[in-house]
Design an enzyme around this catalytic site. Structure first.
Site, PDB file in Angstrom:
ATOM      1  N   GLY A  34       0.330  45.249 -12.249  1.00  0.00           N
ATOM      2  CA  GLY A  34       1.067  45.089 -11.001  1.00  0.00           C
ATOM      3  C   GLY A  34       2.538  44.795 -11.180  1.00  0.00           C
ATOM      4  O   GLY A  34       3.390  45.364 -10.477  1.00  0.00           O
ATOM      5  N   THR A  35       2.880  43.926 -12.106  1.00  0.00           N
ATOM      6  CA  THR A  35       4.283  43.582 -12.332  1.00  0.00           C
ATOM      7  C   THR A  35       5.043  44.788 -12.871  1.00  0.00           C
ATOM      8  O   THR A  35       6.179  45.062 -12.452  1.00  0.00           O
ATOM      9  CB  THR A  35       4.404  42.405 -13.314  1.00  0.00           C
ATOM     10  OG1 THR A  35       3.631  41.304 -12.832  1.00  0.00           O
ATOM     11  CG2 THR A  35       5.842  41.975 -13.474  1.00  0.00           C
ATOM     12  N   ARG A  62      -9.324  42.325 -16.872  1.00  0.00           N
ATOM     13  CA  ARG A  62      -9.684  41.026 -17.454  1.00  0.00           C
ATOM     14  C   ARG A  62      -9.190  40.904 -18.897  1.00  0.00           C
ATOM     15  O   ARG A  62      -8.865  39.812 -19.349  1.00  0.00           O
ATOM     16  CB  ARG A  62     -11.207  40.835 -17.432  1.00  0.00           C
ATOM     17  CG  ARG A  62     -11.763  40.361 -16.102  1.00  0.00           C
ATOM     18  CD  ARG A  62     -13.211  39.956 -16.232  1.00  0.00           C
ATOM     19  NE  ARG A  62     -13.672  39.201 -15.069  1.00  0.00           N
ATOM     20  CZ  ARG A  62     -14.746  38.434 -15.068  1.00  0.00           C
ATOM     21  NH1 ARG A  62     -15.462  38.308 -16.167  1.00  0.00           N
ATOM     22  NH2 ARG A  62     -15.113  37.794 -13.980  1.00  0.00           N
ATOM     23  N   ARG A 214      13.412   7.517  -1.509  1.00  0.00           N
ATOM     24  CA  ARG A 214      14.635   6.698  -1.513  1.00  0.00           C
ATOM     25  C   ARG A 214      14.543   5.648  -2.608  1.00  0.00           C
ATOM     26  O   ARG A 214      15.511   5.361  -3.290  1.00  0.00           O
ATOM     27  CB  ARG A 214      14.819   6.027  -0.156  1.00  0.00           C
ATOM     28  CG  ARG A 214      15.153   6.988   0.970  1.00  0.00           C
ATOM     29  CD  ARG A 214      15.292   6.271   2.293  1.00  0.00           C
ATOM     30  NE  ARG A 214      16.428   5.360   2.285  1.00  0.00           N
ATOM     31  CZ  ARG A 214      16.403   4.150   2.826  1.00  0.00           C
ATOM     32  NH1 ARG A 214      15.301   3.676   3.369  1.00  0.00           N
ATOM     33  NH2 ARG A 214      17.482   3.404   2.819  1.00  0.00           N
ATOM     34  N   TYR A 215      13.393   5.036  -2.732  1.00  0.00           N
ATOM     35  CA  TYR A 215      13.095   4.081  -3.806  1.00  0.00           C
ATOM     36  C   TYR A 215      11.612   3.741  -3.740  1.00  0.00           C
ATOM     37  O   TYR A 215      10.885   4.229  -2.872  1.00  0.00           O
ATOM     38  CB  TYR A 215      13.951   2.807  -3.702  1.00  0.00           C
ATOM     39  CG  TYR A 215      14.010   2.159  -2.343  1.00  0.00           C
ATOM     40  CD1 TYR A 215      12.969   1.361  -1.872  1.00  0.00           C
ATOM     41  CD2 TYR A 215      15.138   2.314  -1.533  1.00  0.00           C
ATOM     42  CE1 TYR A 215      13.028   0.758  -0.634  1.00  0.00           C
ATOM     43  CE2 TYR A 215      15.207   1.712  -0.290  1.00  0.00           C
ATOM     44  CZ  TYR A 215      14.148   0.930   0.168  1.00  0.00           C
ATOM     45  OH  TYR A 215      14.209   0.330   1.382  1.00  0.00           O
ATOM     46  N   LYS A 277       2.881  -3.624  10.010  1.00  0.00           N
ATOM     47  CA  LYS A 277       3.985  -4.209   9.251  1.00  0.00           C
ATOM     48  C   LYS A 277       3.456  -4.591   7.873  1.00  0.00           C
ATOM     49  O   LYS A 277       2.475  -5.322   7.759  1.00  0.00           O
ATOM     50  CB  LYS A 277       4.523  -5.448   9.983  1.00  0.00           C
ATOM     51  CG  LYS A 277       5.775  -6.065   9.366  1.00  0.00           C
ATOM     52  CD  LYS A 277       6.993  -5.179   9.618  1.00  0.00           C
ATOM     53  CE  LYS A 277       8.282  -5.881   9.240  1.00  0.00           C
ATOM     54  NZ  LYS A 277       8.637  -6.979  10.141  1.00  0.00           N
ATOM     55  N   HIS A 278       4.100  -4.085   6.834  1.00  0.00           N
ATOM     56  CA  HIS A 278       3.691  -4.354   5.452  1.00  0.00           C
ATOM     57  C   HIS A 278       2.202  -4.089   5.238  1.00  0.00           C
ATOM     58  O   HIS A 278       1.466  -4.930   4.713  1.00  0.00           O
ATOM     59  CB  HIS A 278       4.054  -5.776   5.052  1.00  0.00           C
ATOM     60  CG  HIS A 278       5.525  -6.027   5.003  1.00  0.00           C
ATOM     61  ND1 HIS A 278       6.394  -5.246   4.266  1.00  0.00           N
ATOM     62  CD2 HIS A 278       6.301  -6.947   5.621  1.00  0.00           C
ATOM     63  CE1 HIS A 278       7.634  -5.685   4.417  1.00  0.00           C
ATOM     64  NE2 HIS A 278       7.606  -6.721   5.243  1.00  0.00           N
ATOM     65  N   GLY A 307      10.997  -3.962  13.023  1.00  0.00           N
ATOM     66  CA  GLY A 307      11.075  -3.276  11.738  1.00  0.00           C
ATOM     67  C   GLY A 307       9.753  -2.684  11.291  1.00  0.00           C
ATOM     68  O   GLY A 307       9.588  -2.320  10.129  1.00  0.00           O
ATOM     69  N   ASN A 418      -8.609 -11.979   2.719  1.00  0.00           N
ATOM     70  CA  ASN A 418      -9.584 -12.293   3.752  1.00  0.00           C
ATOM     71  C   ASN A 418      -8.940 -12.103   5.115  1.00  0.00           C
ATOM     72  O   ASN A 418      -7.780 -12.435   5.302  1.00  0.00           O
ATOM     73  CB  ASN A 418     -10.041 -13.746   3.642  1.00  0.00           C
ATOM     74  CG  ASN A 418     -11.001 -13.994   2.500  1.00  0.00           C
ATOM     75  OD1 ASN A 418     -11.913 -13.212   2.267  1.00  0.00           O
ATOM     76  ND2 ASN A 418     -10.813 -15.092   1.806  1.00  0.00           N
ATOM     77  N   ARG A 438     -11.065 -18.002   4.649  1.00  0.00           N
ATOM     78  CA  ARG A 438     -11.316 -17.390   5.957  1.00  0.00           C
ATOM     79  C   ARG A 438     -10.883 -18.313   7.103  1.00  0.00           C
ATOM     80  O   ARG A 438     -10.428 -17.849   8.143  1.00  0.00           O
ATOM     81  CB  ARG A 438     -12.800 -17.024   6.073  1.00  0.00           C
ATOM     82  CG  ARG A 438     -13.079 -15.939   7.096  1.00  0.00           C
ATOM     83  CD  ARG A 438     -14.408 -15.267   6.814  1.00  0.00           C
ATOM     84  NE  ARG A 438     -14.385 -14.626   5.516  1.00  0.00           N
ATOM     85  CZ  ARG A 438     -13.826 -13.441   5.256  1.00  0.00           C
ATOM     86  NH1 ARG A 438     -13.236 -12.769   6.224  1.00  0.00           N
ATOM     87  NH2 ARG A 438     -13.851 -12.927   4.048  1.00  0.00           N
ATOM     88  N   HIS A 517      -8.208  -4.708  -0.553  1.00  0.00           N
ATOM     89  CA  HIS A 517      -7.289  -5.385  -1.472  1.00  0.00           C
ATOM     90  C   HIS A 517      -6.047  -4.530  -1.739  1.00  0.00           C
ATOM     91  O   HIS A 517      -6.022  -3.364  -1.418  1.00  0.00           O
ATOM     92  CB  HIS A 517      -7.981  -5.680  -2.797  1.00  0.00           C
ATOM     93  CG  HIS A 517      -9.016  -6.759  -2.673  1.00  0.00           C
ATOM     94  ND1 HIS A 517     -10.290  -6.515  -2.197  1.00  0.00           N
ATOM     95  CD2 HIS A 517      -8.961  -8.080  -2.944  1.00  0.00           C
ATOM     96  CE1 HIS A 517     -10.978  -7.655  -2.197  1.00  0.00           C
ATOM     97  NE2 HIS A 517     -10.201  -8.612  -2.640  1.00  0.00           N
TER      98      HIS A 517
END
Length: 517
Positions: A34-35, A62, A214-215, A277-278, A307, A418, A438, A517
């Site tokens: 093909g190429t 193949r 960005r970081y 948040k976080h 934020g 918890n 808790r 966790h």
């Protein structure tokens, strides 16, 4: 000795221009099937691989390049006299530049091809030539990415050859390319063959870089986002579309993942709003209108929402957008953005990131990965909610309490352990995340509710894991909490249930915990 370049690519982007530039520089162009046809039709003089090997392509293509006259030309160490003598003896000519990209296996899978077609698009000769060229990078330049054609041409024009540094970089890129290719094949065939070996002895993960961030978690850490090219059908936060705003950071993506997963968890026809948040939710609500859902979620903890990141389960409308600009937010997430809402936010908030999520309404697929020093932890994603809902107290929950209990349990599943969640009328009242006790989590949730004047009386409480002692139940009773949902399974379940009965609290066991966790 004449200079030779072997070109065999499935991705024809830029290949004609590349070959023509090589021709101008005196390179003989070798190619196959093909190429070769594409190059020849564009006026490039091409020597077919079969002319080099003296053997035709067989088995439908193949077998064509797996031949000493090709691989000898790729692997010959030019400053080794013995190797060069062997080239001369067997009439093998060195190959200096190789441009190859592999059969489109990944694209074939994505278009829904049957297994036979998928198997046929596993490249054999291509990876062999790529690896041979990369191994012999001291003398051979290997190109697997059309983006690198121009670099190679520029160096050839300026210096007559590519630099060793460039050849090393391209060789490393080539080895990574074949490694990812093989990883994709192994993942796809594991599914297609229905072998379902969940944790095989050897496991490789195909990853492709999407962007430099960005970081990382902090500005002194560099970070990048990689996408996993398999698992195309599931939720794809990694391939979210950033419609507006600053570049995303490492933490932004983590928060987006958490917010979207919780919004999906609630899985309802009404409007859902999640504020994160976080990586922890700080406000969640379900209401008839999107604006109401946002304002109710905000009431739960407007201080933490500053934020934060806000996610909606439905296209963002202008009415809600007009409320959102009153608070500093990092990211707004939705499956779609209505045109007027998008234009309004773009005009009002230059840096606010507007994120459209790919496959928002689909479940995520694959494993949950966690990195540790020197290794990787793999586990199933936590996609279940409960085994059963078993009332273990004397008092039965009301219909409204049961709805709120399930709502709260869906939220607490996504809060760092918890954790506890207090809720009422399908809105969070207080969220207590990530405490080592808790009881401390409960106190945090109560503190939040009181800080924002939200009613605790008649609310419900969800815990992501069992209560090890009755103390949390006793505390909950003080604040008028009327129903509790928890996994159960503590050795002190009996005394915990007795505490609920003493206080007239309805208690539900789910039989499934959700540590996070």
């Amino acid at each position: 000795m004449s200079k030779r370049a072997l070109i065999s690519v499935s991705n024809k982007e830029g290949v004609v221009e590349f070959a023509k530039e090589l021709e101008k520089l005196g390179y003989e162009i070798i190619s196959s099937s093909g190429t070769a046809r594409v190059l020849r039709e564009s006026g490039v003089r091409v020597v077919e691989v079969s002319e080099i090997t003296g053997f035709p392509e067989i088995m439908g293509g193949r077998v064509k390049t797996l031949h000493p006259k090709i691989h000898g030309g790729l692997l010959a160490v030019r400053d080794n006299p013995e190797y060069m003598q062997q080239l001369e003896k067997y009439n093998i000519k060195p190959i200096d530049i190789v441009a190859i990209n592999l059969y489109p296996f990944e694209e074939t899978v994505k278009k829904g091809a049957d297994l036979d077609e998928i198997i046929e698009n596993i490249d054999i000769g291509g990876p062999a030539m790529v690896r041979a060229s990369a191994k012999n990078h001291k003398f051979v330049t290997i190109i697997v990415d059309p983006e690198d054609y121009q670099l190679v041409i520029e160096e050839l024009k300026e210096q007559g050859q590519t630099t060793l540094e460039t050849r090393r970089k391209l060789a490393l890129k080539a080895f990574r390319h074949t490694a990812v290719y093989d990883s994709i094949i192994s993942e796809v065939l594991n599914e297609k063959f229905e072998i379902n070996e969940k944790f095989p002895q050897e496991y490789s993960i195909p990853l492709r870089r999407k962007e430099i961030l960005r970081y990382g978690e902090n500005p002194h850490q560099e970070g990048a986002l990689y996408i996993k090219p398999t698992e195309q059908e599931g939720l794809r936060v990694a391939e979210s579309e950033i419609l507006h705003g600053k570049q995303m950071s490492f933490n932004n993506y983590l928060d987006v993942e958490g917010a979207v997963n919780l919004a999906k968890e609630l899985d309802c026809e009404e409007n859902v709003c999640v504020i994160v948040k976080h990586s922890n939710p700080c406000g969640v609500a379900v209401r008839k209108t999107q604006k109401e859902a946002y304002l109710q979620a905000l009431k739960a903890d407007s201080k933490s929402a500053f934020g934060g990141i806000v996610a909606f389960n439905k296209p963002l409308n202008l009415e809600t957008a007009q409320e959102l600009i009153n608070l500093f937010l990092e990211v707004i997430i939705a499956p779609e953005f209505e045109k007027d809402a998008l234009e309004f936010l773009k005009e009002k908030k230059k840096n606010l990131r507007l994120v459209k999520i790919k496959n928002f309404n689909k479940k995520p697929k694959g494993f949950d990965f966690r990195r540790i020093s020197g290794g990787l932890l793999l586990q199933d994603r936590d996609l279940q909610l409960y085994k059963e809902l078993k009332v273990v107290s004397k008092r039965q929950p009301t219909k409204e309490e049961m709805e709120d209990l399930i709502f709260a349990f869906k939220i607490v599943k996504h809060v760092k352990s918890n954790s506890v969640v207090i809720a009422k009328n399908k809105a969070s009242v207080g969220i207590g995340p990530g405490q080592t006790s808790r009881v401390d989590s409960l106190e945090t949730a109560v503190k939040k509710a009181r800080e924002f004047n939200l009613p605790l009386e008649g609310s419900v409480l969800a815990s992501e894991a069992f209560f090890p002692f009755r103390d949390s139940v006793d505390e909950a009773a003080k604040y008028g909490i009327k129903a509790i949902i928890q996994p159960g399974g503590s050795i002190r379940d009996k005394e915990v249930i007795e505490a609920a009965d003493e206080h007239g609290i309805a208690m539900i066991f789910t039989g499934m915990r959700h540590f996070k966790h």
